[in-house]
Write a protein that holds these residues in place. Structure first.
Motif, mmCIF file in Angstrom:
data_model
loop_
_atom_site.group_PDB
_atom_site.id
_atom_site.type_symbol
_atom_site.label_atom_id
_atom_site.label_comp_id
_atom_site.label_asym_id
_atom_site.label_seq_id
_atom_site.Cartn_x
_atom_site.Cartn_y
_atom_site.Cartn_z
ATOM 1 N N ASN A 20 0.180 1.264 10.306
ATOM 2 C CA ASN A 20 0.122 2.326 9.286
ATOM 3 C C ASN A 20 -0.640 1.899 8.030
ATOM 4 O OD1 ASN A 20 2.052 0.825 7.847
ATOM 5 N ND2 ASN A 20 3.719 1.937 8.792
ATOM 6 N N GLU A 21 -1.578 0.975 8.208
ATOM 7 C CA GLU A 21 -2.326 0.482 7.044
ATOM 8 C C GLU A 21 -3.095 1.588 6.311
ATOM 9 O OE1 GLU A 21 -4.603 -3.640 6.567
ATOM 10 O OE2 GLU A 21 -5.888 -2.078 7.363
ATOM 11 N N PRO A 22 -3.784 2.525 7.010
ATOM 12 C CA PRO A 22 -4.526 3.564 6.265
ATOM 13 C C PRO A 22 -3.604 4.424 5.384
ATOM 14 C CG PRO A 22 -5.215 3.493 8.568
ATOM 15 C CD PRO A 22 -3.995 2.634 8.468
ATOM 16 N N TYR A 23 -2.453 4.796 5.936
ATOM 17 C CA TYR A 23 -1.472 5.600 5.175
ATOM 18 C C TYR A 23 -0.950 4.785 3.995
ATOM 19 C CZ TYR A 23 3.210 7.884 4.693
ATOM 20 O OH TYR A 23 4.359 8.495 4.247
ATOM 21 N N ALA A 24 -0.631 3.520 4.249
ATOM 22 C CA ALA A 24 -0.072 2.661 3.194
ATOM 23 C C ALA A 24 -1.096 2.450 2.078
ATOM 24 C CB ALA A 24 0.359 1.324 3.786
ATOM 25 N N ILE A 25 -2.355 2.303 2.452
ATOM 26 C CA ILE A 25 -3.389 2.095 1.429
ATOM 27 C C ILE A 25 -3.550 3.351 0.577
ATOM 28 C CG2 ILE A 25 -5.903 1.759 1.147
ATOM 29 C CD1 ILE A 25 -5.608 -0.685 2.861
ATOM 30 N N ALA A 26 -3.475 4.516 1.213
ATOM 31 C CA ALA A 26 -3.520 5.765 0.429
ATOM 32 C C ALA A 26 -2.340 5.809 -0.546
ATOM 33 C CB ALA A 26 -3.490 6.976 1.360
ATOM 34 N N LYS A 27 -1.153 5.439 -0.063
ATOM 35 C CA LYS A 27 0.035 5.481 -0.930
ATOM 36 C C LYS A 27 -0.087 4.475 -2.070
ATOM 37 C CE LYS A 27 2.484 8.647 1.149
ATOM 38 N NZ LYS A 27 2.686 9.944 0.480
ATOM 39 N N ILE A 28 -0.638 3.286 -1.781
ATOM 40 C CA ILE A 28 -0.815 2.287 -2.851
ATOM 41 C C ILE A 28 -1.809 2.831 -3.881
ATOM 42 C CG2 ILE A 28 -1.680 -0.048 -3.381
ATOM 43 C CD1 ILE A 28 -0.578 -0.897 -0.577
ATOM 44 N N ALA A 29 -2.854 3.498 -3.400
ATOM 45 C CA ALA A 29 -3.826 4.101 -4.329
ATOM 46 C C ALA A 29 -3.133 5.147 -5.216
ATOM 47 C CB ALA A 29 -4.978 4.737 -3.552
ATOM 48 N N GLY A 30 -2.192 5.885 -4.648
ATOM 49 C CA GLY A 30 -1.457 6.894 -5.423
ATOM 50 C C GLY A 30 -0.617 6.247 -6.523
#
Ligand SMILES: NC(=O)C1=CN([C@@H]2O[C@H](COP(=O)(O)OP(=O)(O)OC[C@H]3O[C@@H](n4cnc5c(N)ncnc54)[C@H](OP(=O)(O)O)[C@@H]3O)[C@@H](O)[C@H]2O)C=CC1
Ligand SMILES: C[C@H]1O[C@H](OP(=O)(O)OP(=O)(O)OC[C@H]2O[C@@H](n3cnc4c(=O)[nH]c(N)nc43)[C@H](O)[C@@H]2O)[C@@H](O)[C@@H](O)C1=O
Length: 350
Positions: free
Chosen positions: A134-144
């Protein structure tokens, strides 16, 4: 927030958004605005800009996102990073432009490193490598999270971020391929039980197909039969589950009681990690979860572990001491919550 404040809930028909809507209504908030996905595509910059210009919400709960279980995250990697980044960029930026008084951004505990020490404290963010499924989702969340933090520091906005553990409850996604483990296992085990009782009419209705042969072929592709149910992975990973209405309660509690500026006199390290974990602080293995669901549903067959499917991260227990210190604790325990959601499923879905 006062009871007449104009509050926008993004994603009000989802698992969390619907629970936030109900919670606010029960508390007497009267000026809540909502839009369905088809009325307002939050990934579209122009539509979001026009919406904020017209409606001028004072408070925003950002509970809209592209969400799914381990396989959906792993397969639809581009959709998860693109849609989540677009939604949050648009909503957070327009909230700044239109002077929203407070915004809550919903992240996820998958932002923490795959092998983070347990339980995971807020400060473990960005200290090691992420879980790849789930790295792509996690990276989006970290960006948020970083977007909220950066706007707070540069522009003095009041954007708070919360990191929920795995959630479950009414209005969850029960799709057998794309959902999270808890709703997937409820539905798979429930359908296996119906097959074992030869209640073919109910199986056909649940799956919305024409014949029992069609239903059986479809279910077999997910390892579901009258005698057994397939569980993905080894069953050894541990997960922490929070009832969605408890999650909504925590969100409203934080919106009512905590501002980002509360953190201004903290150290630089703490300013960097102002997000708040939301969970129960208790976890169980997937094997134990499957057995609890089997017991509640009343299925007598076997559970079979398919180790060709991913386990994902082995453990991601949240440290909830920050939240507890603020004065909030969960109220619904897991076995009670599973009974409630199974009841909801039977009434609304099956
Ligand atoms: N469920 C869980 O276990 C966890 C969830 N979270 C986070 O909590 C938040 C809420 O998740 P949850 O309630 O489970 O998700 P759901 O999938 O249940 O709901 C998401 C909502 O967002 C809406 N949405 C999605 N894309 C768009 C778009 N482009 N424009 C407008 N609306 C859109 C959906 O509408 P539609 O269905 O019409 O597309 C839906 O109402 C998310 O940020 C998620 O990442 C964090 C950790 C765990
Ligand atoms: C909330 C969180 O959700 C996702 O992470 P996850 O916790 O790994 O998600 P999950 O609920 O899908 O799986 C939990 C565990 O359960 C096992 N498992 C067994 N049998 C089924 C099954 O039938 N379906 C599913 N989905 N999982 C199964 C599965 O193999 C895994 O070991 C993130 O992508 C990310 O979106 C995120 O933040």
């Amino acid at each position: 927030m006062d009871k007449s404040s104009k509050i926008y809930i993004a994603g009000h028909r989802g698992l969390v958004g619907s629970a936030i809507l109900k919670n606010l209504q029960n508390r007497g908030y009267k000026n809540i605005i909502t839009r369905t996905h088809s009325e307002l595509d939050l990934a579209n910059q122009t539509q979001v800009s026009n919406f904020f210009e017209t409606e001028k919400p004072e408070y925003v709960f950002l509970a809209a996102a592209k969400v799914g279980g381990i396989v959906a995250n792993n397969v639809y990697r581009a959709d998860f990073i693109y849609e989540n980044m677009m939604i949050q960029n648009n909503v957070i930026h327009q909230s700044y432009i239109h002077k929203v008084k407070k915004l809550m951004f919903l992240g996820s505990t998958c932002i923490y490193p795959k092998n983070a020490p347990q339980p995971m404290k807020e400060e473990y963010l960005l200290t090691d490598t992420l879980e790849y499924t789930n790295e792509p989702y996690a990276i989006a969340k970290i960006a948020g999270i970083k977007m909220c933090e950066s706007y707070n520091i540069q522009y003095g906005t009041n954007f708070v971020s919360v990191m929920p553990t795995n959630l479950y409850g009414p209005n969850d996604n029960f799709d057998l391929e794309k959902s999270h483990v808890l709703p997937a296992l409820i539905r798979k085990i429930h359908l296996a039980k119906l097959l074992s009782e030869s209640n073919f009419e109910a199986v056909i209705k649940d799956l919305n197909v024409n014949t029992i042969e069609e239903a059986k072929t479809y279910l077999a592709s997910f390892g579901v039969s009258e005698t057994s149910v397939e569980i993905w992975g080894t069953g050894n990973p541990k997960r922490e589950f929070l009832w969605s209405e408890d999650m909504a309660n925590a969100c409203v509690f934080i919106m009512e009681n905590r501002d980002f500026k509360d953190t201004y006199n903290l150290t630089e390290k703490e300013i960097r990690n102002t997000h708040i974990n939301i969970g129960t602080g208790q976890d169980i293995s997937i094997k134990e979860l499957a057995n609890i669901i089997k017991e509640i549903v009343g299925f007598k067959g076997n559970l079979v572990f398919n180790t060709t499917k991913p386990d994902g991260t082995m453990r991601k227990l949240t440290d909830v001491s920050k939240l507890n210190t603020l004065g909030w604790k969960h109220s619904v325990e897991l076995d009670q919550g599973i009974k409630k959601v199974y009841q909801w499923y039977n009434l609304n879905f099956s």
